[in-house]
Design an enzyme around this catalytic site. Structure first.
Site, short mmCIF file in Angstrom:
data_model
loop_
_atom_site.label_atom_id
_atom_site.label_comp_id
_atom_site.label_asym_id
_atom_site.label_seq_id
_atom_site.Cartn_x
_atom_site.Cartn_y
_atom_site.Cartn_z
N GLU A 103 2.64 33.44 -4.23
CA GLU A 103 1.59 33.21 -3.30
C GLU A 103 1.94 32.54 -2.08
O GLU A 103 1.61 32.73 -0.85
CB GLU A 103 0.10 32.89 -3.95
CG GLU A 103 -0.40 33.94 -4.74
CD GLU A 103 -1.67 33.47 -5.50
OE1 GLU A 103 -1.49 32.33 -6.18
OE2 GLU A 103 -2.56 34.06 -5.39
N GLU A 123 -1.03 35.29 -13.75
CA GLU A 123 -2.33 34.81 -14.02
C GLU A 123 -3.08 35.34 -14.82
O GLU A 123 -3.65 34.88 -15.98
CB GLU A 123 -2.85 34.78 -12.69
CG GLU A 123 -2.72 33.87 -11.65
CD GLU A 123 -1.47 34.13 -10.81
OE1 GLU A 123 -0.80 35.16 -11.06
OE2 GLU A 123 -1.30 33.51 -9.78
N1 3HC Z 1 2.20 24.60 -14.75
C1 3HC Z 1 2.23 23.40 -15.53
N2 3HC Z 1 3.43 23.39 -16.23
C2 3HC Z 1 4.15 24.29 -16.39
C3 3HC Z 1 4.13 25.78 -15.80
C4 3HC Z 1 2.99 25.45 -14.79
N3 3HC Z 1 2.74 26.59 -14.12
N4 3HC Z 1 5.05 26.51 -15.99
C5 3HC Z 1 5.79 25.74 -17.02
N5 3HC Z 1 5.37 24.91 -17.30
C6 3HC Z 1 5.87 23.44 -18.26
C7 3HC Z 1 5.94 23.95 -19.66
O1 3HC Z 1 4.70 23.90 -20.13
C8 3HC Z 1 7.12 23.36 -20.18
O2 3HC Z 1 6.72 22.08 -20.41
P1 3HC Z 1 7.11 21.21 -21.70
O3 3HC Z 1 8.53 21.29 -21.66
O4 3HC Z 1 6.43 19.97 -21.67
O5 3HC Z 1 6.61 22.23 -22.71
C9 3HC Z 1 7.86 23.50 -19.00
O6 3HC Z 1 7.35 23.83 -18.00
C10 3HC Z 1 8.88 24.49 -19.11
O7 3HC Z 1 8.33 25.91 -19.41
P2 3HC Z 1 9.18 26.89 -20.48
O8 3HC Z 1 9.36 26.10 -21.72
O9 3HC Z 1 8.17 27.86 -20.28
O10 3HC Z 1 10.42 27.11 -19.49
P3 3HC Z 1 11.12 28.43 -19.41
O11 3HC Z 1 12.51 28.36 -18.88
O12 3HC Z 1 11.14 29.22 -20.47
O13 3HC Z 1 10.06 29.60 -18.44
C11 3HC Z 1 8.53 30.03 -16.78
C12 3HC Z 1 9.93 29.01 -17.19
C13 3HC Z 1 9.24 31.45 -16.78
C14 3HC Z 1 8.37 29.57 -15.36
C15 3HC Z 1 7.44 29.75 -17.79
O14 3HC Z 1 7.25 28.45 -18.03
C16 3HC Z 1 6.18 30.32 -17.21
O15 3HC Z 1 6.32 31.41 -17.43
N6 3HC Z 1 5.22 29.39 -16.67
C17 3HC Z 1 3.91 30.01 -16.41
C18 3HC Z 1 3.96 30.72 -14.97
C19 3HC Z 1 2.54 31.03 -14.54
O16 3HC Z 1 1.75 31.44 -15.32
N7 3HC Z 1 2.37 30.76 -13.35
C20 3HC Z 1 1.07 31.01 -12.61
C21 3HC Z 1 0.07 29.78 -13.02
S1 3HC Z 1 -1.52 30.09 -12.58
C22 3HC Z 1 -1.41 30.28 -10.69
O17 3HC Z 1 -0.47 30.00 -10.24
C23 3HC Z 1 -2.80 30.19 -10.07
C24 3HC Z 1 -2.72 30.68 -8.71
O18 3HC Z 1 -2.74 32.05 -8.53
C25 3HC Z 1 -3.99 30.07 -7.79
#
Ligand code: 3HC
Ligand code: NAI
Length: 698
Positions: A103, A123
């Site tokens: 975004e 999301e």
């Molecule tokens: N916020 C906070 N922490 C996050 C995060 C996030 N968005 N995404 C990942 N992390 C943290 C994980 O909890 C993990 O923490 P830990 O090591 O303490 O367990 C660390 O980052 C590494 O994450 P992964 O083990 O998942 O690492 P990968 O390399 O396997 O994957 C990734 C990376 C593809 C970015 C995966 O973490 C992921 O899919 N993250 C979520 C992405 C997501 O859902 N984004 C949307 C968020 S909601 C949003 O943006 C709302 C907006 O529209 C207003």
């Protein structure tokens, strides 16, 4: 500092660095605001690049901030300020640019991306929607088909596909930042206009009500039970039909509604639960782990073949050992057929099939396994046969080779007793089909060393599985819980519930299929054979009456065209059977059980409270590190609906521990201790007012 500015002539780069994934925390949001202000107020700066250090461009809002009111500025405010600011902005996308990260990129005028990287709006997987104008900008800049698909599936897409859809302007295989600077200079030289997406419109005529109805229908099966996809669709409908200033208010309303929805809390619990499950208590995060560069699998049957495919799929060579050449050929043949079927569906190229098959080699000779870093045994479920295999392995492979068994129930400590250096031994319990199911239950034996456990947890992630650790007990976490749940389902049949009624209630609850239909699918002969080896005190004779009689009639389930249900030839739809009805009535009479009407509520309570009670015992005995690991197992291995957060989260947050304990006590009064003994952990939590979250075993 977040958003610190580096100037390169007329181009400025605003750098963000918030490890591990550049989540958009309060500091990052403030940094974006500050960077824009600096750039707008500096006459020398003609274009601003938004760039990140580390492994990815911003991967989304900071999920850890959810649940409390965000410290201003909020992301919607930031992206609006960005897109309205008069400076030309370019996003430099790489890694996984997700959610709020995408975004933020969409609030820029132009987007350049590293080849092979991904963008997405995941999301929906957290029960919410892209509420920082993602639902409004993506359909305007790309196209409605693409936006709906990206938002409702939550799956990241390659930037190449995003470019084709119009959401990314340029893709580079070179140095991203150098190329982003060159791109910005080109744009300045060409006096390229700013392109705020909110000013773009959508051709309404193409996307009428019927279009959206068809889209809803196309995703209905996959999104069953989930609220977030529908909210995203409504936002896109608003984007099509209303000017930005109005449609963005629809997004706001839907977004607030989704954040309040218990599904969001449940799905966010699942997100963190899966990541937490990957951690071994007491083991430092940076502990040295072993490398697994080659694997051996013993047994090329149903499980062995699927297990081997997981490794070949990620480029790890696998040696498969069988008893003889014939079994080996058969097993490798099944693997080839599976790959060919995937290739026919267009999901794998012929070259890739060849590459993966080349990584799989067969042998009947243990001496060929000498190089393996890990050996996984998947032979018949028989203690003596498995012990023989491990004795031989112990004498042939290197002393540091990790040894694992895929046993469903057998005691790993007993297997480890025949192995030299038992600290390298553990269970790796895959689920059928092993190349598809996401769960890997990792069984920690008494002597398994923490680094071996952590190595296998990391490996699970490398082969795209969700790993969770269980202790040694009959059925570990998943199958042990299943037995409590299935046992109540069977009692309910005896008491008068019809199989199709029971299965329908479980399906409507969100399970992929009812437990009776599942038994028909797996084959009733498996349980029958197991019971033959037991004496009558070791199983529920009353429940077995139905199944034993069905098997003896040759009704083994789907594979024989009849089981608990009838099946029409070539059709897997279960049909109620008069034979089953008659057998259940006979059993009720024989065992003096009064049949009655059973309510939906009772089916849910008896099946899932029992499942939960067993889960509490597992936790109480230290057979799982945390309640959230149990949720992870049951969602990924048994299809418990993720939007309910798993059986433990559901029980605590949707029902309440006290209510469950009361009902279990009532059931114990009616049905006796044999079926219903409240878990001591549940009693203790209710007495102390505690929460499952507080339980952390080591
Ligand atoms: N916020 C906070 N922490 C996050 C995060 C996030 N968005 N995404 C990942 N992390 C943290 C994980 O909890 C993990 O923490 P830990 O090591 O303490 O367990 C660390 O980052 C590494 O994450 P992964 O083990 O998942 O690492 P990968 O390399 O396997 O994957 C990734 C990376 C593809 C970015 C995966 O973490 C992921 O899919 N993250 C979520 C992405 C997501 O859902 N984004 C949307 C968020 S909601 C949003 O943006 C709302 C907006 O529209 C207003
Ligand atoms: P299977 O019968 O399909 O395959 C077993 C294979 O092992 C056969 O190909 C057999 O030839 C081979 N084999 C037997 N003894 C051997 C030996 N001494 N050396 C080398 N190969 C030998 O069985 P399946 O279903 O693959 O099960 C294997 C293991 O996985 C069992 O322990 C089972 O409990 C477990 N499991 C099975 C699941 C399933 O759904 N089928 C799910 C999870 C675990």
């Amino acid at each position: 500092m977040q958003g610190s500015i580096e100037k390169r002539g007329a181009v400025a780069i605003a750098w963000f660095d918030n490890p591990p994934v550049n989540a958009i925390s309060h500091e990052v949001r403030q940094g974006l605001m500050d960077a824009i202000n600096v750039a707008v107020n500096d006459d020398e700066i003609k274009a601003l690049i938004i760039a990140c250090r580390g492994r990815t461009f911003m991967a989304g809002a900071d999920i850890t901030e959810f649940g409390s009111s965000p410290k201003p500025p909020g992301l919607p405010e930031v992206v609006m300020a960005m897109s309205e600011s008069p400076i030309l902005k370019v996003a430099a996308i790489f890694g996984t640019t997700l959610g709020g990260g995408f975004e933020t990129a969409l609030a820029c005028d132009y987007r350049i991306a590293q080849a092979g990287s991904k963008v997405g709006l995941p999301e929906v997987k957290l029960g919410i929607l892209a509420g920082a104008h993602g639902t409004q900008r993506l359909p305007r800049v790309a196209n409605v088909d693409f936006a709906l698909k990206v938002m409702t599936s939550g799956e990241p897409v390659l930037v190449e596909a995003a470019q084709e859809a119009g959401a990314v302007d340029r893709v580079t295989a070179g140095d991203l930042i150098e190329d982003a600077v060159n791109y910005a200079e080109e744009l300045i030289a060409a006096a390229a206009p700013r392109r705020p997406i909110q000013d773009m419109t959508i051709d309404k005529a193409k996307y009428d009500e019927e279009y959206f109805a068809r889209f809803r229908e196309s995703i209905a099966r996959k999104t069953r039970g989930l609220n977030a996809p529908e909210r995203s669709i409504r936002c896109v409908e608003a984007a099509v039909n209303l000017p930005f200033a109005e449609s963005v208010l629809v997004e706001r309303e839907m977004s607030l509604e989704s954040h309040r929805d218990p599904q969001a809390k449940a799905l966010q619990h699942v997100f963190f639960a899966e990541r937490q499950a990957n951690k071994v208590p007491g083991l430092a995060r940076d502990a040295a782990l072993r490398s697994i560069d080659s694997v051996a699998v013993i047994g090329a049957g149903t499980m062995g073949g699927g297990i081997a495919m997981n490794f070949a799929n990620v480029g790890i060579p696998v040696k498969i050992l069988e008893m003889n050449d014939e079994a080996l050929e058969k097993g490798l043949g099944v693997i080839k057929k599976n790959y060919d079927a995937t290739a026919r569906k267009g999901r794998l190229s012929e070259a890739e099939v060849e590459k993966r098959m080349a990584l799989l080699t067969g042998t009947t000779d243990y001496s060929e396994l000498a190089d393996a870093d890990l050996v996984i045994e998947a032979v018949f479920e028989n203690m003596d046969v498995k012990k023989e295999v491990f004795k031989t392995l112990s004498n042939t492979v290197r002393p540091e080779t990790i040894l694992a068994s895929n046993t469903s129930y057998l005691n790993i400590d007993e297997l480890a007793s025949v192995v030299e250096k038992p600290e390298r031994m553990l269970g790796m319990h895959f689920f059928s089909p092993a190349n598809v199911m996401r769960l890997l239950e990792i069984v920690r034996a008494e002597k398994t060393s923490p680094d071996v456990l952590a190595t296998i947890l990391r490996l699970a992630k490398a082969i795209n599985k969700v790993g969770a650790v269980a202790g040694v007990c009959h059925g570990f976490i998943g199958n042990r819980m299943l037995s409590g749940y299935a046992s109540q389902a069977n009692r309910l049949l005896l008491e008068g519930a019809a199989p199709h009624q029971l299965d329908q209630v479980l399906y409507d609850f969100g399970m992929p299929m009812g437990v009776i239909a599942m038994a028909d699918l797996a084959g009733l002969d498996i349980g029958y054979r197991m019971r033959q080896a037991l004496d009558e005190t070791q199983y529920d004779v009353e429940s077995a009456y139905l199944y034993d009689n069905l098997v003896e009639m040759g009704r083994l389930g789907q594979k024989t065209g009849a089981g608990v249900y009838d099946y029409d030839p070539g059709d897997r739809t279960p049909k109620p059977s008069s034979i089953t009805k008659k057998l259940l009535a006979e059993a009720a009479e024989k065992f003096n059980i009064k049949q009655r009407e059973i309510s939906e509520e009772e089916i849910i309570e008896r099946c899932f409270f029992s499942l939960f009670n067993v889960g509490c015992n597992i936790l109480h005995e230290g057979m799982a590190y945390r309640a959230s690991d149990i949720d992870t197992v049951y969602i990924n291995g048994y299809g418990f609906p993720a939007w309910r957060g798993g059986p433990m989260h559901w029980a605590e947050h949707a029902v309440g521990l006290e209510k469950i304990l009361d009902r279990i006590r009532e059931f114990a009064d009616i049905y006796g201790d044999k079926y219903w003994q409240p878990s001591p952990l549940l009693e203790q939590l209710v007495a102390d007012g505690g929460s499952l979250r507080d339980i952390q075993n080591s």
